[in-house]
Design a protein around this motif. Structure first.
Motif, short mmCIF file in Angstrom:
data_model
loop_
_atom_site.label_atom_id
_atom_site.label_comp_id
_atom_site.label_asym_id
_atom_site.label_seq_id
_atom_site.Cartn_x
_atom_site.Cartn_y
_atom_site.Cartn_z
N LYS A 1 0.83 -1.20 0.00
CA LYS A 1 0.00 0.00 0.00
C LYS A 1 0.88 1.27 0.00
O LYS A 1 0.62 2.20 -0.77
CB LYS A 1 -0.93 0.00 1.22
CG LYS A 1 -1.98 1.07 1.12
CD LYS A 1 -3.05 0.96 2.16
CE LYS A 1 -4.01 2.14 1.99
NZ LYS A 1 -4.97 2.21 3.09
N ILE B 1 1.01 4.19 -2.82
CA ILE B 1 0.78 5.61 -2.50
C ILE B 1 1.96 6.46 -2.97
O ILE B 1 1.77 7.55 -3.54
CB ILE B 1 0.51 5.79 -0.98
CG1 ILE B 1 -0.86 5.18 -0.64
CG2 ILE B 1 0.57 7.26 -0.58
CD1 ILE B 1 -1.17 5.12 0.85
N GLN C 1 1.66 6.87 -6.61
CA GLN C 1 0.59 7.81 -6.95
C GLN C 1 1.04 9.25 -6.77
O GLN C 1 0.77 10.11 -7.62
CB GLN C 1 -0.64 7.52 -6.08
CG GLN C 1 -1.89 8.25 -6.56
CD GLN C 1 -3.10 7.89 -5.73
OE1 GLN C 1 -2.99 7.58 -4.54
NE2 GLN C 1 -4.26 7.91 -6.35
N GLU D 1 -7.97 2.84 -5.06
CA GLU D 1 -7.74 4.27 -4.77
C GLU D 1 -6.38 4.74 -5.26
O GLU D 1 -6.17 5.94 -5.44
CB GLU D 1 -7.84 4.51 -3.27
CG GLU D 1 -9.26 4.68 -2.81
CD GLU D 1 -9.31 4.88 -1.31
OE1 GLU D 1 -8.59 5.77 -0.81
OE2 GLU D 1 -10.05 4.14 -0.64
N HIS D 2 -5.45 3.81 -5.40
CA HIS D 2 -4.08 4.23 -5.71
C HIS D 2 -3.55 3.71 -7.04
O HIS D 2 -2.52 4.18 -7.52
CB HIS D 2 -3.14 3.79 -4.58
CG HIS D 2 -3.62 4.20 -3.23
ND1 HIS D 2 -3.76 5.53 -2.89
CD2 HIS D 2 -4.06 3.49 -2.16
CE1 HIS D 2 -4.24 5.61 -1.65
NE2 HIS D 2 -4.43 4.39 -1.20
#
Lengths: 420, 420
Positions: free
Chosen positions: A11, A15, A18, A200-201
């Motif tokens: 994760k 991130i 991103q 989301e990423h």
């Protein structure tokens, strides 16, 4: 390493990618090209380190008795590594799709509307043995303004890690943040699975490898997927086919590179073609050393043919074998392709334009051919330069995907106070 | 009806739709338009039957105490039904995307390559209360050459059934097979779920309705999804904003139609703008009867403002309420939008071109606005005619989707024996 630890890393890495993608998306083409040339130079200079790491993977492969084809995909040589570098230089020379104004108009109230091509953001690349994907995919992602999260196969982890190290160290001296390239340094499958749902990423997942891998991603990912790959391609020889074209096209599609996705896997023959050209066809099959699995009619007519089962119709041989079906008309051929095709590349050989038009209209595939070999479904053959893969899905991109497949569009509205 | 029975039906219906889609995809524009006009005529003639069926849904709604907004979405009148018919006639007048040659070139060896726009095949439409979707989506699907499988909300089942009956009966007299329109006549959720994984027979799912429905489809479907809808839109008033433009744009985006997806939900204000224009802003909020939930700074400055919580930042109000955040600079605003936005429509009001360029470049949304109201993210406002919805995803289609979003491309290769 505990699962929890990996969990945090994947994760965090997504991130970081991103975040890096935001500024990367704003860079000029020149800045991105400079970075690609710089990486290429670093790869050229550090061939030895990459080959040393590759030797670890090869040693592991030998201990695990991987077959020759697998070892070949895994294996790097000085020449192959130099090809990575050359590939990056070629990508630098491709047109930058990002920033292109695709359309522009002005509403009556003066509001200016543009649709502008922009990077997708973060690409998640999930792939198997071939370490070249690490360099190739990174080059295509960065050129189009995207960050990339790489999850390669565990059997190539030393090679991939070494290649990524060279890339990230090179990026330090460029305008692209090294964070734009993330390598999931884990052989744990749960790490891959985490990528599936990181909506989301990560903006898109691209699986590259065998059908099993691709289906695992398609079936389990909530992140959108660009489906590439499996080509169970058919060549249909119509009753109105020219026999020389027919045989030359089939032999080329079957034997030129049997292991690739645009190679022919099934030959469908109109019964009248078979009747008239049986001898010539059999002799061509024989001299090209093609193994035949046939339906009842084909087994009767072709010496040495074995009976075909569902597996043969459904799957790629990726070898010099072929499945042969005899049909009564073009619609029979179309129905067979409908049932067993993977929507990749399908060909008809016929001098009858009406039959060809019906085939091209009704067959649902990324590429439909009339009187040509399916081997042309390929970015470089079509003049795209490097390709991300060949999409067999219908949404977003279909067929050979060039850099624009890694972009989306954005409506950019410029006004002076317009309201509705 | 047992689950097993439904199971068979949904699959059978999808297969029927797929079969019908093949010949439908080969029809001329004229044939498809004739069918749409014929359906429109049938709807005009059978308004009474549709209204009678609708009355059953309304009666059921009254018994279940549905709220006024829900009843309004469910409710049909003679005028509304006639609008369905008119909508179909408008779709008939739109350009047919199918068959368009998008690009064409010839390789050195003489192989002609075309990319041709073709229908996706079968559209799966999953929607909630509004019965108009039944007619609208069918019209758009048929015009673009696609078959459609309709799964409407259980609360509108009588209305939907009646509309589909009119459509299918009308199709009998046209070149489009009535099988091209399939209605899943069930209120069982398992019927919907079956559509999620029917990858072999359905090419795309389009959910229309609330965020919950859309997320259920996105998270569970293996069939590709066109994600439409939720718009948590922000208006950012920069320190360099013109105050009159700023207030007029915000008030328009918030109050023109508060329940739609391109309405503003959060107002982000630069602290210097707030300092200079506090009075004018507060007076505008007051005279437009806008309820304010604010961060600490906003609560202090705006009389009557309540403290905002995560829910307020994250979700659409779809009412005259707004969340207000005070920021130190444009990057703060961008970071907030990054965190809470739904990638729909985002606006900056500023006379500073550099700040506006940074906002438009860094904000990741289908539509970014400089000095205009977010209300223009709308197919009809942009001149597309009827729209399928507004895509908030990046793949395939982004922003307002017209008919081309219901198509894909096919490589059509024509040769005279080319091999590689």
């Amino acid at each position: 390493m505990t699962t929890a630890k990996i969990s945090v890393n994947v994760k965090e890495q997504a991130i970081l990618a991103q975040k890096a993608s935001k500024e990367l998306g704003m860079l000029s083409t020149q800045d991105k090209n400079d970075a690609l040339y710089w990486i290429a130079k670093a790869i050229d200079e550090q061939v030895e380190d990459i080959l040393k790491a590759n030797e670890q993977d090869l040693e592991n492969g030998r201990q695990n008795d991987f077959d020759a084809a697998y070892m070949d995909r895994l294996s790097l040589t000085e020449e192959r590594v130099k090809e990575f570098a050359e590939g990056l230089r070629q990508v630098a020379q491709l047109e930058d799709p990002s920033g292109e104004v695709v359309s522009e108009w002005t509403l009556d109230n003066g509001l200016n509307v543009q649709t502008v091509r922009v990077p997708l953001g973060v690409i998640g690349m999930i792939y198997e043995a071939r370490p070249n994907v690490t360099a190739d995919a990174t080059g295509l992602a960065l050129k189009s303004g995207n960050a990339i999260v790489l999850k390669g196969g565990s059997t190539a982890i030393h090679s991939n890690r070494a290649i990524v190290k060279v890339i990230k160290e090179a990026l330090v001296s460029t305008k692209i943040s090294p964070d734009a390239v993330q390598f999931i340094d884990s052989t744990d499958r749960s790490a891959t699975q985490q990528l599936f749902t990181m909506k989301e990423h990560i903006d898109v997942l691209i699986p590259r490898g065998g059908g099993k891998l691709i289906q695992a991603v398609v079936n389990n990912a909530t992140v959108p997927v660009l489906e590439t790959g499996v080509g169970n391609c058919h060549i249909y020889l119509d009753k109105d086919a020219d026999v020389d074209k027919a045989i030359s096209i089939f032999i080329n599609a079957k034997t030129d590179r049997p292991a690739v996705c645009n190679a022919a896997e099934t030959l469908i023959v109109h019964e009248e073609f078979m009747e008239r050209h049986q001898e010539q066809l059999i002799s061509a099959l024989k001299s090209s050393k093609i193994g035949v699995y046939g339906d009842d009619a084909a087994v009767k007519l072709i010496p040495g043919a074995m009976p075909a089962n569902e597996e043969h119709w459904e799957n790629e041989f990726l070898s010099l074998d072929v499945a042969v079906k005899i049909v009564k008309d073009a619609d029979d051929a179309i129905a067979h392709i409908d049932r067993y095709g993977t929507k990749h590349s399908e060909a008809i050989v016929s001098e009858n334009e009406d039959t060809a038009a019906r085939f091209k209209g009704l067959v649902d595939a990324a590429a439909v051919y009339h009187n040509a070999s399916t081997r042309f479904t390929d970015g470089s053959a079509l003049g795209f330069g490097a390709e991300i893969g060949i999409s067999t899905q219908k949404l977003h991109a279909r067929g050979p995907m060039g850099l624009p497949a890694l972009t989306t569009i954005k409506y950019v509205m410029s006004g002076n106070g317009q309201i509705r």
